[in-house]
Scaffold this motif. Structure first.
Motif, short mmCIF file in Angstrom:
data_model
loop_
_atom_site.label_atom_id
_atom_site.label_comp_id
_atom_site.label_asym_id
_atom_site.label_seq_id
_atom_site.Cartn_x
_atom_site.Cartn_y
_atom_site.Cartn_z
N GLU A 164 7.55 98.77 87.43
CA GLU A 164 7.47 97.77 88.69
C GLU A 164 7.63 98.49 89.55
OE1 GLU A 164 11.46 96.53 88.23
OE2 GLU A 164 10.41 97.47 86.89
N TYR B 21 -4.50 91.88 87.41
CA TYR B 21 -3.47 91.43 86.36
C TYR B 21 -4.70 89.93 86.56
CZ TYR B 21 0.04 90.07 82.48
OH TYR B 21 0.59 89.47 82.13
N SER C 255 -5.11 85.91 83.84
CA SER C 255 -4.59 85.13 82.63
C SER C 255 -5.25 83.89 83.22
CB SER C 255 -3.48 85.50 82.34
OG SER C 255 -2.04 84.68 83.34
N ARG D 72 -7.97 90.60 80.49
CA ARG D 72 -6.44 90.36 80.88
C ARG D 72 -6.04 91.74 82.36
NH1 ARG D 72 -1.76 86.63 78.76
NH2 ARG D 72 -3.33 85.18 77.55
N GLU E 255 4.91 87.59 78.36
CA GLU E 255 6.33 88.54 79.50
C GLU E 255 5.98 90.09 78.51
OE1 GLU E 255 10.13 85.89 79.41
OE2 GLU E 255 9.87 86.64 78.45
N THR F 90 3.28 91.24 78.09
CA THR F 90 1.75 91.81 78.06
C THR F 90 2.14 91.75 79.67
OG1 THR F 90 1.07 89.92 77.08
CG2 THR F 90 -0.25 91.19 78.54
N THR F 91 3.00 91.56 80.52
CA THR F 91 3.01 91.75 81.69
C THR F 91 3.73 93.06 81.92
OG1 THR F 91 3.45 89.61 82.33
CG2 THR F 91 3.68 91.01 83.63
N CYS F 92 5.26 93.31 81.06
CA CYS F 92 5.43 95.05 81.18
C CYS F 92 4.51 95.90 80.53
CB CYS F 92 6.49 94.76 80.28
SG CYS F 92 7.68 93.35 81.00
N LEU G 93 -2.27 90.89 91.77
CA LEU G 93 -1.16 90.56 91.03
C LEU G 93 -2.08 88.58 90.83
CD1 LEU G 93 2.27 92.00 90.85
CD2 LEU G 93 0.49 92.49 88.55
N GLY H 149 1.12 83.83 86.77
CA GLY H 149 0.68 83.12 85.05
C GLY H 149 1.23 81.82 84.95
N ASP I 145 7.78 83.35 86.56
CA ASP I 145 6.84 83.90 86.47
C ASP I 145 7.02 85.72 86.22
OD1 ASP I 145 4.29 83.42 85.40
OD2 ASP I 145 3.38 85.35 86.79
N THR J 85 5.97 88.11 86.78
CA THR J 85 4.56 88.90 87.55
C THR J 85 5.72 88.89 88.74
OG1 THR J 85 3.83 86.93 88.79
CG2 THR J 85 2.45 88.89 86.98
#
Length: 412
Positions: A27, A63, A65, A74, A107, A109-111, A127, A130, A136, A138
């Motif tokens: 990130e 990204y 969702s 996504r 989480e 999926t975000t990573c 971004l 979610g 969140d 993100t």
């Protein structure tokens, strides 16, 4: 995958921060980030910003969702949806790095998205939050280029709080020190919270009605800020609420130094499925070829108001709803604004969704706000029933993004 953590939603940043550290903190290596929170309009606003940036040749990661038809929707890498094999490999890498520790599906999926975005060159990262904002997954990017808060209204009260002010406080959690914030139209209680947070963080504000405004005039979209006036086509995404979403997107593009051509592309080239989307082909259309068939995923009271306003401005035509909702939503709040616009509602359960409201309960909620309603076994059964009696009706399938996703999958 779904056995990773006993709760589907458990808001905290600790698990994500731990896994990102194990992955080498991807990130911190993202292309410049635009971070978007809000109750309604996040996805549409993001789609318009992406269209505006891509029109100028920029490569954009995005990204979003939840997904509608397929999970890989996504994650968009430099303009293209991630391939399913690439996504599977990334998720496997994250699961391995996470080891036996608990983590939620969103989480991890975000990573995976952050890993992908850090490895593929692009000019921007968009971004979408979610749920909420402050906690969140993100919200680990320390210094985005820009944050945006679209309209805040009542939704997810169990997680975010039971007043507009509390919910706005969670959304305002994405505001970062010194980073500009674009704020869409807000309830005064929500705006006060957002303004206080921005002041505390030294974050320059660009607020609808103060620093920029947008309206429809003579079939055109007019946008005005301190840099002047833009006269643009109306958004290609249908509905009067898309004018304010377009305003936030234009405000973002102008802050990022983009020209009028980018702003025009934002309103004319955006694509965002299941937001008053006209279905023109596929098995459902073949089932009722003379019906005017629409699909929308809005599911809270503000979503109901937006759909009602859109229907009110369409050419007059007998209108039927096929509606399925989750048992976590304010069903009567969603339906009440729709009552004056519709002839009848067919209620359905959402296939394969454990939190679906039974069709009979949705039917009863519709009747309670004055909509004539019946229960149906499926979307196809409901559509066939409507078409048999009113072959040229307008039919809107609505009430849930999960229902919309099922329809998009089944309709090809």
């Amino acid at each position: 995958m779904m056995t990773l953590h006993p709760k589907v939603i458990d808001l905290t940043l600790a698990r994500v921060e731990r896994l990102l550290a194990a992955l080498g903190n991807p990130e911190r290596s993202l292309p410049p980030v635009v971070h978007i929170a809000g109750t309604n309009g996040k996805g549409s606003t993001q789609a318009m910003i992406r269209a505006g940036l891509e029109a100028g040749g920029d490569r954009v990661h995005a990204y979003t969702s939840p997904h509608l038809a397929r999970f890989h929707e996504r994650i968009r890498l430099a303009g293209e949806l991630i391939s399913e094999p690439a996504l599977t490999a990334l998720l496997d890498e994250c699961v391995t790095a996470n080891g036996p520790d608990e983590i939620t599906f969103f989480e991890i999926t975000t990573c995976a998205a952050f890993l992908a975005f850090a490895r593929v060159p692009a000019d921007w990262t968009l971004l979408e939050v979610g749920l909420g904002g402050r906690l969140d997954a993100t919200n680990v990017v320390e210094r985005p280029r820009l944050t945006i808060i679209t309209p805040v209204s009542m939704d997810h009260e169990a997680y975010l709080g039971d007043t507009i002010a509390k919910i706005a406080g969670e959304k305002a959690g994405i505001i970062k020190r010194g980073v500009p914030v674009i704020v869409g139209p807000q309830h005064p209680d929500g705006l006060a919270v957002i303004e206080a947070k921005a002041a505390a963080m030294g974050a320059p504000l660009r607020v609808f009605g103060q620093h920029w405004t947008v309206w429809e005039e003579r079939g055109r979209l007019v946008y005005q800020d301190e840099n002047g006036l833009l006269d643009l086509p109306l958004p290609n995404l249908p509905g009067p609420h898309q004018v304010q979403n377009a305003g936030a997107a234009i405000a973002a593009l102008r802050l990022l130094g983009r020209d009028e051509a980018a702003c025009e592309a934002a309103v004319t080239r955006a694509f965002w499925p299941a937001r008053m989307q006209r279905l023109r082909q596929g098995p459902l259309v073949d089932l009722a070829p003379r019906v005017e068939l629409w699909l929308d995923g809005g599911h809270n009271p503000a979503g109901g108001e937006a759909v009602a306003a859109t229907l009110a401005r369409m050419p007059r035509r007998e209108t039927h709803l096929i509606c399925g909702m989750l048992n976590t939503k304010d069903v009567t709040g969603y339906m009440r604004p729709l009552a004056p616009q519709v002839t009848q509602l067919h209620a359905v359960s959402i296939p394969g969704e454990k939190n679906t409201l039974p069709a009979e309960a949705t039917r009863d909620a519709a009747r309670a706000v004055g909509i004539e309603a019946v229960a149906a076994g499926s979307v196809a059964e409901a559509l066939a029933d409507i078409a048999a009696r009113t072959p040229e009706a307008r039919v809107l399938i609505c009430g849930s993004l999960y229902l919309a996703g099922t329809v998009l999958r089944e309709n090809g």
